[in-house]
Scaffold this motif. Structure first.
Motif, PDB file in Angstrom:
ATOM      1  N   PRO A  14      -4.620 -20.178 -32.843  1.00 28.28           N
ATOM      2  CA  PRO A  14      -4.445 -18.773 -32.451  1.00 28.28           C
ATOM      3  C   PRO A  14      -2.976 -18.404 -32.312  1.00 28.28           C
ATOM      4  CG  PRO A  14      -6.139 -19.812 -31.118  1.00 28.28           C
ATOM      5  CD  PRO A  14      -5.483 -20.899 -31.915  1.00 28.28           C
ATOM      6  N   GLY A  15      -2.677 -17.172 -32.674  1.00 31.23           N
ATOM      7  CA  GLY A  15      -1.309 -16.694 -32.557  1.00 31.23           C
ATOM      8  C   GLY A  15      -1.108 -15.917 -31.278  1.00 31.23           C
ATOM      9  N   SER A  16      -0.149 -15.028 -31.288  1.00 31.06           N
ATOM     10  CA  SER A  16       0.215 -14.297 -30.082  1.00 31.06           C
ATOM     11  C   SER A  16      -0.873 -13.311 -29.676  1.00 31.06           C
ATOM     12  CB  SER A  16       1.525 -13.544 -30.327  1.00 31.06           C
ATOM     13  OG  SER A  16       1.871 -12.765 -29.223  1.00 31.06           O
ATOM     14  N   GLY A  17      -1.361 -13.469 -28.443  1.00 28.20           N
ATOM     15  CA  GLY A  17      -2.321 -12.515 -27.907  1.00 28.20           C
ATOM     16  C   GLY A  17      -3.650 -12.494 -28.621  1.00 28.20           C
ATOM     17  N   THR A  18      -4.081 -13.610 -29.191  1.00 29.27           N
ATOM     18  CA  THR A  18      -5.345 -13.653 -29.914  1.00 29.27           C
ATOM     19  C   THR A  18      -6.522 -13.490 -28.958  1.00 29.27           C
ATOM     20  OG1 THR A  18      -4.386 -15.118 -31.577  1.00 29.27           O
ATOM     21  CG2 THR A  18      -6.793 -15.036 -31.440  1.00 29.27           C
ATOM     22  N   PRO A  19      -7.391 -12.489 -29.185  1.00 34.94           N
ATOM     23  CA  PRO A  19      -8.559 -12.343 -28.304  1.00 34.94           C
ATOM     24  C   PRO A  19      -9.480 -13.554 -28.418  1.00 34.94           C
ATOM     25  CG  PRO A  19      -8.206 -10.374 -29.644  1.00 34.94           C
ATOM     26  CD  PRO A  19      -7.334 -11.448 -30.202  1.00 34.94           C
ATOM     27  N   LEU A  20     -10.058 -13.954 -27.305  1.00 30.54           N
ATOM     28  CA  LEU A  20     -10.990 -15.070 -27.288  1.00 30.54           C
ATOM     29  C   LEU A  20     -12.408 -14.559 -27.026  1.00 30.54           C
ATOM     30  CD1 LEU A  20      -9.006 -17.777 -25.310  1.00 30.54           C
ATOM     31  CD2 LEU A  20      -9.456 -17.700 -27.764  1.00 30.54           C
ATOM     32  N   PRO A  21     -13.402 -15.174 -27.663  1.00 32.79           N
ATOM     33  CA  PRO A  21     -14.779 -14.718 -27.456  1.00 32.79           C
ATOM     34  C   PRO A  21     -15.215 -14.760 -26.002  1.00 32.79           C
ATOM     35  CG  PRO A  21     -14.647 -16.221 -29.324  1.00 32.79           C
ATOM     36  CD  PRO A  21     -13.315 -16.256 -28.637  1.00 32.79           C
ATOM     37  N   GLY A  23     -13.511 -14.003 -23.457  1.00 27.05           N
ATOM     38  CA  GLY A  23     -12.826 -13.019 -22.641  1.00 27.05           C
ATOM     39  C   GLY A  23     -11.334 -13.282 -22.552  1.00 27.05           C
ATOM     40  N   GLY A  24     -10.547 -12.230 -22.483  1.00 31.63           N
ATOM     41  CA  GLY A  24      -9.109 -12.357 -22.378  1.00 31.63           C
ATOM     42  C   GLY A  24      -8.455 -12.643 -23.714  1.00 31.63           C
ATOM     43  N   ALA A  25      -7.197 -13.027 -23.645  1.00 34.30           N
ATOM     44  CA  ALA A  25      -6.430 -13.350 -24.846  1.00 34.30           C
ATOM     45  C   ALA A  25      -5.563 -14.551 -24.551  1.00 34.30           C
ATOM     46  CB  ALA A  25      -5.563 -12.163 -25.266  1.00 34.30           C
ATOM     47  N   VAL A 130       0.063 -12.904 -16.750  1.00 38.23           N
ATOM     48  CA  VAL A 130      -0.350 -14.293 -16.967  1.00 38.23           C
ATOM     49  C   VAL A 130      -1.398 -14.639 -15.916  1.00 38.23           C
ATOM     50  CG1 VAL A 130       0.394 -16.702 -17.060  1.00 38.23           C
ATOM     51  CG2 VAL A 130       1.957 -14.890 -17.812  1.00 38.23           C
ATOM     52  N   THR A 131      -2.618 -14.978 -16.344  1.00 35.39           N
ATOM     53  CA  THR A 131      -3.645 -15.385 -15.388  1.00 35.39           C
ATOM     54  C   THR A 131      -3.834 -16.890 -15.327  1.00 35.39           C
ATOM     55  OG1 THR A 131      -5.368 -15.038 -17.066  1.00 35.39           O
ATOM     56  CG2 THR A 131      -4.930 -13.218 -15.546  1.00 35.39           C
ATOM     57  N   ASP A 132      -3.360 -17.617 -16.344  1.00 34.52           N
ATOM     58  CA  ASP A 132      -3.513 -19.072 -16.319  1.00 34.52           C
ATOM     59  C   ASP A 132      -2.666 -19.680 -17.414  1.00 34.52           C
ATOM     60  OD1 ASP A 132      -4.494 -21.445 -15.289  1.00 34.52           O
ATOM     61  OD2 ASP A 132      -6.380 -21.388 -16.385  1.00 34.52           O
ATOM     62  N   ALA A 145      -0.822 -23.303 -23.583  1.00 30.69           N
ATOM     63  CA  ALA A 145      -1.668 -22.129 -23.794  1.00 30.69           C
ATOM     64  C   ALA A 145      -1.502 -21.211 -22.595  1.00 30.69           C
ATOM     65  CB  ALA A 145      -3.129 -22.541 -23.952  1.00 30.69           C
ATOM     66  N   LEU A 146      -1.279 -19.948 -22.871  1.00 34.40           N
ATOM     67  CA  LEU A 146      -1.118 -18.937 -21.828  1.00 34.40           C
ATOM     68  C   LEU A 146      -2.246 -17.922 -21.962  1.00 34.40           C
ATOM     69  CD1 LEU A 146       2.137 -17.035 -20.894  1.00 34.40           C
ATOM     70  CD2 LEU A 146       0.083 -15.753 -21.520  1.00 34.40           C
ATOM     71  N   ALA A 147      -2.931 -17.641 -20.863  1.00 31.73           N
ATOM     72  CA  ALA A 147      -4.040 -16.692 -20.884  1.00 31.73           C
ATOM     73  C   ALA A 147      -3.657 -15.407 -20.180  1.00 31.73           C
ATOM     74  CB  ALA A 147      -5.275 -17.289 -20.211  1.00 31.73           C
ATOM     75  N   HIS A 148      -4.067 -14.314 -20.769  1.00 31.94           N
ATOM     76  CA  HIS A 148      -4.006 -13.016 -20.110  1.00 31.94           C
ATOM     77  C   HIS A 148      -5.454 -12.570 -19.927  1.00 31.94           C
ATOM     78  CE1 HIS A 148      -2.604  -9.154 -18.795  1.00 31.94           C
ATOM     79  NE2 HIS A 148      -3.324  -8.535 -19.718  1.00 31.94           N
ATOM     80  N   GLY A 149      -6.012 -12.917 -18.778  1.00 30.91           N
ATOM     81  CA  GLY A 149      -7.427 -12.686 -18.514  1.00 30.91           C
ATOM     82  C   GLY A 149      -8.187 -13.998 -18.532  1.00 30.91           C
ATOM     83  N   GLY A 150      -8.763 -14.384 -17.408  1.00 31.75           N
ATOM     84  CA  GLY A 150      -9.559 -15.597 -17.338  1.00 31.75           C
ATOM     85  C   GLY A 150      -8.730 -16.854 -17.218  1.00 31.75           C
ATOM     86  N   ARG A 151      -9.395 -17.978 -17.454  1.00 34.09           N
ATOM     87  CA  ARG A 151      -8.774 -19.300 -17.363  1.00 34.09           C
ATOM     88  C   ARG A 151      -8.701 -19.923 -18.757  1.00 34.09           C
ATOM     89  NH1 ARG A 151     -12.923 -21.490 -12.995  1.00 34.09           N
ATOM     90  NH2 ARG A 151     -14.075 -19.713 -13.787  1.00 34.09           N
ATOM     91  N   VAL A 152      -7.772 -20.841 -18.926  1.00 27.69           N
ATOM     92  CA  VAL A 152      -7.583 -21.453 -20.230  1.00 27.69           C
ATOM     93  C   VAL A 152      -7.321 -22.940 -20.068  1.00 27.69           C
ATOM     94  CG1 VAL A 152      -5.076 -21.083 -20.347  1.00 27.69           C
ATOM     95  CG2 VAL A 152      -6.414 -21.169 -22.464  1.00 27.69           C
ATOM     96  N   GLY A 153      -7.751 -23.717 -21.045  1.00 25.99           N
ATOM     97  CA  GLY A 153      -7.443 -25.141 -21.116  1.00 25.99           C
ATOM     98  C   GLY A 153      -7.116 -25.499 -22.547  1.00 25.99           C
ATOM     99  N   VAL A 154      -6.134 -26.358 -22.754  1.00 32.05           N
ATOM    100  CA  VAL A 154      -5.763 -26.771 -24.106  1.00 32.05           C
ATOM    101  C   VAL A 154      -5.666 -28.284 -24.154  1.00 32.05           C
ATOM    102  CG1 VAL A 154      -3.259 -26.604 -23.692  1.00 32.05           C
ATOM    103  CG2 VAL A 154      -4.153 -26.370 -26.020  1.00 32.05           C
ATOM    104  N   ASP A 155      -6.065 -28.859 -25.273  1.00 29.35           N
ATOM    105  CA  ASP A 155      -5.856 -30.277 -25.498  1.00 29.35           C
ATOM    106  C   ASP A 155      -5.534 -30.498 -26.967  1.00 29.35           C
ATOM    107  OD1 ASP A 155      -5.677 -32.906 -24.396  1.00 29.35           O
ATOM    108  OD2 ASP A 155      -7.477 -33.432 -25.525  1.00 29.35           O
ATOM    109  N   VAL A 156      -4.795 -31.558 -27.241  1.00 26.25           N
ATOM    110  CA  VAL A 156      -4.432 -31.910 -28.605  1.00 26.25           C
ATOM    111  C   VAL A 156      -4.367 -33.424 -28.702  1.00 26.25           C
ATOM    112  CG1 VAL A 156      -1.965 -31.691 -28.088  1.00 26.25           C
ATOM    113  CG2 VAL A 156      -2.743 -31.554 -30.455  1.00 26.25           C
ATOM    114  N   GLU A 157      -4.848 -33.953 -29.810  1.00 26.88           N
ATOM    115  CA  GLU A 157      -4.828 -35.398 -30.057  1.00 26.88           C
ATOM    116  C   GLU A 157      -4.521 -35.642 -31.527  1.00 26.88           C
ATOM    117  OE1 GLU A 157      -5.238 -38.097 -28.219  1.00 26.88           O
ATOM    118  OE2 GLU A 157      -5.742 -37.165 -26.303  1.00 26.88           O
ATOM    119  N   PRO A 158      -3.824 -36.742 -31.839  1.00 31.24           N
ATOM    120  CA  PRO A 158      -3.672 -37.112 -33.252  1.00 31.24           C
ATOM    121  C   PRO A 158      -5.032 -37.434 -33.869  1.00 31.24           C
ATOM    122  CG  PRO A 158      -2.195 -38.367 -31.824  1.00 31.24           C
ATOM    123  CD  PRO A 158      -3.162 -37.680 -30.932  1.00 31.24           C
TER     124      PRO A 158
END
Length: 278
Positions: A14-21, A23-25, A130-132, A145-158
């Motif tokens: 996702p890019g800048s301010g991408t809406p998420l299903p 809720g929020g972006a 910024v909400t999370d 990952a920065l959320a505007h609305g709601g909570r967010v979690g990000v993970d990345v692995e090789p």
């Protein structure tokens, strides 16, 4: 345990301010660790002064291993770049050293990165945008990952294959079978990694990670568009209104971004809770 329905979609990052299903972006910063290592080595004092708040300096000094120190620093740089950019676009410029990103105290959101600011007024300003936030890193990248609305979690692995012994440790036989059908966009050997990052991103959004062991989140059922997870939440935690995960591949890594939309009583989006420095 709570049963939580999670919609998921394979996507590009996702890019800048991408809406998420759910809720929020969400906005993502994907920062090469080598870039931070080089910039910090060239001018350590100036780099610290620009990016770190007073409360963060003692934390950095306590990290004895240089590799870990750079990884910790890269996460803060990624987070502050995102927050400062969001505020700049809103006409509210802030310098990175006016913000601090520290681990939460033990409790219901233990380990969740906590964004704080220099004054209550600035905290209120940042909280409107910024909400999370959530952080992750590998040997090569730091991600925020920065959320505007709601909570967010990000993970990345090789991209990697889980050994049979590791699969038996972290997944049930049913989860292994479900991952084979739910993540067919990945090679067979990488589907376990896809399930892992989805779980980790989901638990990070709730602020618990694998706090209660590998069984904190178990995939019970899944199809190509949704899964049902049994999740151990802290007492009194809000499971949210809608939960979604976007996942995909960037370079030779798999990422997942989880969004938890709040369930406010008045029907309005929950405001972020941001404190000022003590």
């Amino acid at each position: 345990m709570r049963a939580i329905q999670v919609s998921w979609t394979e996507t590009a990052l996702p890019g800048s301010g991408t809406p998420l299903p759910g809720g929020g972006a969400v906005t993502i910063e994907w920062l090469p660790i080598a870039q931070v290592r080089g910039d910090y080595a060239a001018a350590p004092a100036a780099y610290r002064a620009h990016y770190l708040a007073p409360a963060e300096l003692p934390v950095l000094s306590r990290i004895a291993v240089p590799k870990r120190r750079v990884e910790w620093l890269a996460g803060r740089v990624a987070a502050k770049r995102l927050v400062c950019l969001a505020l700049e676009r809103a006409g509210l410029p802030v310098t990175p050293s006016e913000l601090a990103v520290l681990g939460n105290k033990p409790g219901g959101r233990a380990g969740k990165p906590e964004l704080s600011s220099r004054t209550p007024e600035l905290a209120g300003t940042v909280g409107r945008h910024v909400t999370d936030i959530s952080l992750a890193h590998t040997l090569r990248f730091a991600v925020c990952a920065l959320a505007h609305g709601g909570r967010v979690g990000v993970d990345v692995e090789p991209l990697r294959s889980f050994s049979p012994a590791l699969r038996r440790t972290v997944f049930t036989d049913r989860e292994v079978a479900l991952a084979e059908t739910a993540f067919q966009a990945f090679d067979t050997g990488h589907r376990g990694t896809a399930l892992w990052v989805v779980k980790e991103a989901l638990l990070k959004a709730y602020g618990i990670g694998f706090a209660y062991g590998w069984g904190t989140a178990r995939l019970r059922a899944a199809d190509s568009a949704a899964g049902v997870f049994d999740i151990t939440l802290p007492a009194g935690a809000d499971p949210g209104h809608r939960v979604s995960v976007r996942y995909g591949r960037v370079t030779d890594h798999i990422f997942a971004i989880a969004s938890v939309a709040p369930r406010p009583p008045d029907g309005h989006q929950q405001k972020g809770q941001l404190r000022a420095w003590d």
